[in-house]
Enzyme design. Structure first.
Site, mmCIF file in Angstrom:
data_model
loop_
_atom_site.group_PDB
_atom_site.id
_atom_site.type_symbol
_atom_site.label_atom_id
_atom_site.label_comp_id
_atom_site.label_asym_id
_atom_site.label_seq_id
_atom_site.Cartn_x
_atom_site.Cartn_y
_atom_site.Cartn_z
ATOM 1 N N GLU A 44 112.725 87.958 49.728
ATOM 2 C CA GLU A 44 112.063 86.669 49.535
ATOM 3 C C GLU A 44 110.560 86.809 49.754
ATOM 4 O O GLU A 44 110.104 87.466 50.681
ATOM 5 C CB GLU A 44 112.653 85.678 50.546
ATOM 6 C CG GLU A 44 112.067 84.281 50.531
ATOM 7 C CD GLU A 44 112.728 83.368 51.554
ATOM 8 O OE1 GLU A 44 112.528 82.149 51.473
ATOM 9 O OE2 GLU A 44 113.453 83.880 52.440
ATOM 10 N N LYS A 127 113.834 78.176 44.795
ATOM 11 C CA LYS A 127 114.750 77.960 45.921
ATOM 12 C C LYS A 127 115.191 76.501 45.985
ATOM 13 O O LYS A 127 114.369 75.586 45.919
ATOM 14 C CB LYS A 127 114.031 78.377 47.214
ATOM 15 C CG LYS A 127 114.876 78.405 48.466
ATOM 16 C CD LYS A 127 114.033 78.986 49.606
ATOM 17 C CE LYS A 127 114.781 79.119 50.905
ATOM 18 N NZ LYS A 127 113.934 79.750 51.953
ATOM 19 N N TYR A 133 114.020 73.459 60.074
ATOM 20 C CA TYR A 133 114.474 73.484 61.466
ATOM 21 C C TYR A 133 113.985 74.782 62.082
ATOM 22 O O TYR A 133 113.594 75.726 61.377
ATOM 23 C CB TYR A 133 116.008 73.405 61.540
ATOM 24 C CG TYR A 133 116.703 74.464 60.725
ATOM 25 C CD1 TYR A 133 116.931 75.733 61.233
ATOM 26 C CD2 TYR A 133 117.127 74.206 59.420
ATOM 27 C CE1 TYR A 133 117.553 76.714 60.485
ATOM 28 C CE2 TYR A 133 117.749 75.178 58.669
ATOM 29 C CZ TYR A 133 117.969 76.435 59.198
ATOM 30 O OH TYR A 133 118.578 77.406 58.444
ATOM 31 N N CYS A 163 117.643 83.037 50.153
ATOM 32 C CA CYS A 163 117.801 82.824 51.592
ATOM 33 C C CYS A 163 118.609 81.585 51.962
ATOM 34 O O CYS A 163 119.835 81.629 51.957
ATOM 35 C CB CYS A 163 116.432 82.816 52.271
ATOM 36 S SG CYS A 163 116.525 83.164 54.052
ATOM 37 N N LYS A 196 122.593 87.447 65.459
ATOM 38 C CA LYS A 196 122.587 86.793 64.155
ATOM 39 C C LYS A 196 123.364 87.614 63.132
ATOM 40 O O LYS A 196 123.946 87.061 62.193
ATOM 41 C CB LYS A 196 121.148 86.583 63.674
ATOM 42 C CG LYS A 196 121.013 85.640 62.485
ATOM 43 C CD LYS A 196 119.549 85.378 62.183
ATOM 44 C CE LYS A 196 119.368 84.348 61.091
ATOM 45 N NZ LYS A 196 117.928 84.063 60.831
ATOM 46 N N GLY A 336 105.902 96.912 88.727
ATOM 47 C CA GLY A 336 107.072 96.052 88.627
ATOM 48 C C GLY A 336 107.815 96.250 87.321
ATOM 49 O O GLY A 336 107.373 96.965 86.414
ATOM 50 N N ASN A 409 95.517 83.160 92.892
ATOM 51 C CA ASN A 409 95.159 83.060 91.476
ATOM 52 C C ASN A 409 93.858 83.791 91.164
ATOM 53 O O ASN A 409 93.685 84.324 90.061
ATOM 54 C CB ASN A 409 95.042 81.595 91.061
ATOM 55 C CG ASN A 409 96.391 80.910 90.983
ATOM 56 O OD1 ASN A 409 97.423 81.567 90.901
ATOM 57 N ND2 ASN A 409 96.387 79.585 91.019
#
Length: 585
Positions: A44, A127, A133, A163, A196, A336, A409
């Protein structure tokens, strides 16, 4: 039954690089031709890269894309590849942008696929389903198409889709069944999320059944800002058999011979399902069917979650650095777990000669943390430096009356100033090292440890950071290599070391408790009642939600980082900073 040799080109385009992306198409089409392909598929928006976002509104960019696809068709013919059909995604338009004053109903920018053959664009598809979303805003940019393009290739009717057309029932795939096609091509810019790939295969099978046709699914790979694309291209038969599947996170040409039903319907434009029309085209000449044994693309088995995420983070970081033309990266090495994992990712992505790690000890930095930072540098071979910050902190304190958290800080901000100074002086991209759990609850210092141009673990929960470290070391041991991450960095309690004896657990619940609450609230959109019903302590839930809600202003200023979850901070999760809604008990 006719057989088509398909070539699925799982490649890595760059947004805006129309000439470079066209060169990729020409190069990979040559490889496909050498493999005897009769139809070549590219992802795409291949020519423009994906997503192009507000470049859609620049008419100059749209015009450049339209010219590029025409030029590419001619160039392929000049390369001696004109007889080989090529499907390529690009940006088209049949009217002004929808946001302009001269916009026309039903016309505008189009997310398009073109079929190139014998020097011309012989067919186009726009498309139909436009996602709106998560990270997608395609209703903002594009106008939906209402026509299914079917091309007769080698006696087989082939439908073109893009897609999201695959992710929704009806529309093009229902139309494909009524049109009697034998193959549906689906070209993709489908961003990676953990697991996914487990969703994608069942989805492709459902659409194959809906269309009554085989599906050739091709996806891009590569990083684009926060997004990373993993490939996972495949071909599935109408009855759901997985014929071939490509590896994740690498460029790959998947070549496979597919038996397909011969076309039976008479060509012609007609109305079909869901208000869509079918437009037929026929290619009279394609490369001859190859002789010899059938070619099979093979099946790649999915890897463990930690391996999948690691490869996604490495690719996302590498492409962000390289596509934005940074020569190198710099990060603070605290000893760390977070900075250790980021350093290991950077070395895997770029090589040790392009990674600078800086130890920035203060009077509160423990000896073991300094040793762990040096140990990691030795294990990975990165450029290691030590820049003590206490003299600079003392200079500030001699001129400012500060105490408590302000002094904590200040130390973080001095470290940020040093890293940015090295960036300015030597041209490095500064990597920040805050994990998703810290970003969620605001456990960071603005313009201090949060400073940087990119955060490789921005979307990685703290508990997953530990799992990744253990996996990476185990993977090194399996291959006979040196484990990059010191065991001390993995095993010791996490601490910012900004005050005597400080631990993260002084301010936060244990991460084994914290992360499940955050995952429910951030990723799952559960409210307070839902979290409590899930078994979490109400008092802890109230504290965590208060921290998350009041830290939105910090997240809005955080560096971009590779998305690996269903809901990353930034593009996926958009909440107002000024917001009085609270999940009250």
């Amino acid at each position: 039954m006719p057989t088509l040799r398909l070539a699925l080109s799982q490649v890595n385009p760059s947004v805006g690089d129309l000439a470079g992306n066209a060169d990729l198409v020409r190069s990979w089409t040559r490889q496909a031709a050498d493999a005897g392909a009769q139809l070549v598929l590219f992802p795409e928006m291949m020519l423009t890269g994906y997503p192009v976002e507000d470049l859609v509104f620049r008419r100059s960019f749209v015009a450049a894309s339209q010219a590029a696809v025409q030029r590419l068709a001619a160039d392929l013919a000049e390369d001696g590849l004109g007889d080989l059909p090529v499907v390529v995604g690009y940006l088209d338009a049949d009217g002004p942008p929808q946001v302009s004053g001269d916009a026309e109903p039903g016309r505008g920018a189009r997310n398009a696929a073109a079929l190139l053959h014998r020097g011309t664009v012989v067919a186009r598809y726009f498309k139909h389903h436009l996602p709106n979303y998560g990270v997608f805003d395609e209703d903002r940019y594009f106008v939906s198409g209402d026509q299914l393009t079917v091309v007769r290739i080698g006696g087989v009717d082939v439908a073109l889709t893009i897609c999201e057309d695959l992710w929704q029932a009806g529309g093009p795939f229902a139309a494909a069944r009524q049109a009697g096609v034998g193959l549906v091509v689906n070209i993709n810019g489908s961003p990676y999320e953990l697991n996914k790939d487990d969703i994608r295969l069942p989805l492709v099978r459902r659409r194959a059944a809906e269309a009554g046709a085989a599906i050739a699914y091709v996806n891009m790979i590569g990083g684009q800002d926060e997004l990373v694309f993993e490939g996972d291209s495949m071909i599935v038969t109408p009855d759901g058999e997985l014929l071939t599947r490509a590896p994740q996170f690498v460029e790959h040409l998947l070549v496979h011979d597919v038996e397909l039903p011969a076309a039976t319907m008479a060509p012609g434009s007609r109305n079909v399902a869901d208000g869509m029309r079918v437009a037929h085209h026929t290619l009279d000449v394609i490369p001859p069917a190859p002789s010899g044994p059938a070619v099979a693309g093979g099946l790649i088995e999915p890897v463990a979650d930690e391996a999948e995420v690691w490869h996604a983070l490495v690719l996302g970081l590498r492409d962000y650095v390289n596509k934005n033309r940074f020569a190198s990266v710099v990060l603070g090495l605290s000893g760390g777990i977070d900075s250790a994992v980021v350093a290991a990712l950077a070395v895997d992505a770029l090589g040790p000669d392009r990674v600078v790690g800086v130890s920035l000890p203060s009077q509160h930095s423990s000896e073991h943390s300094r040793e762990d930072a040096a140990d990691l540098a030795k294990r990975t071979g990165l450029d290691y430096r030590v820049e003590p910050i206490q003299p600079m902190v003392d200079a500030f304190l001699a001129n400012l009356s500060l105490s408590g958290i302000a002094v904590e800080n200040l130390q973080a901000r001095v470290r940020g100033v040093i890293l940015m100074a090295l960036s300015n002086q030597e041209g490095h991209l500064v990597l920040t090292t805050g994990n998703k759990s810290e970003l969620a609850v605001g456990y960071s210092t603005l313009y201090g440890d949060s400073v940087g141009g990119f955060n490789p673990i921005k979307d990685v929960w703290k508990t997953l950071v530990w799992r990744l470290a253990k996996w990476r070391n185990a993977d090194a041991a399996r291959r006979g290599d040196t484990a990059p991450i010191p065991e001390n960095s993995i095993g010791k309690p996490p601490s910012a070391e900004l005050s005597p004896g400080q631990l993260d657990s002084d301010s936060l619940p244990d991460y084994d408790v914290l992360d499940p609450i955050l995952i429910g609230y951030v990723d799952g959109d559960l409210g307070r009642d839902g979290l409590v019903e899930s078994g979490h302590d109400p008092a802890v839930v109230d504290k965590v939600l208060r921290l998350v809600d009041t830290a939105e202003y910090k997240r809005r200023q955080s560096a971009p980082g590779t998305k690996i979850s269903m809901k990353a901070f930034g593009r996926d999760r958009r909440l107002p900073i000024t917001n009085r809604w609270r999940e009250n008990g």
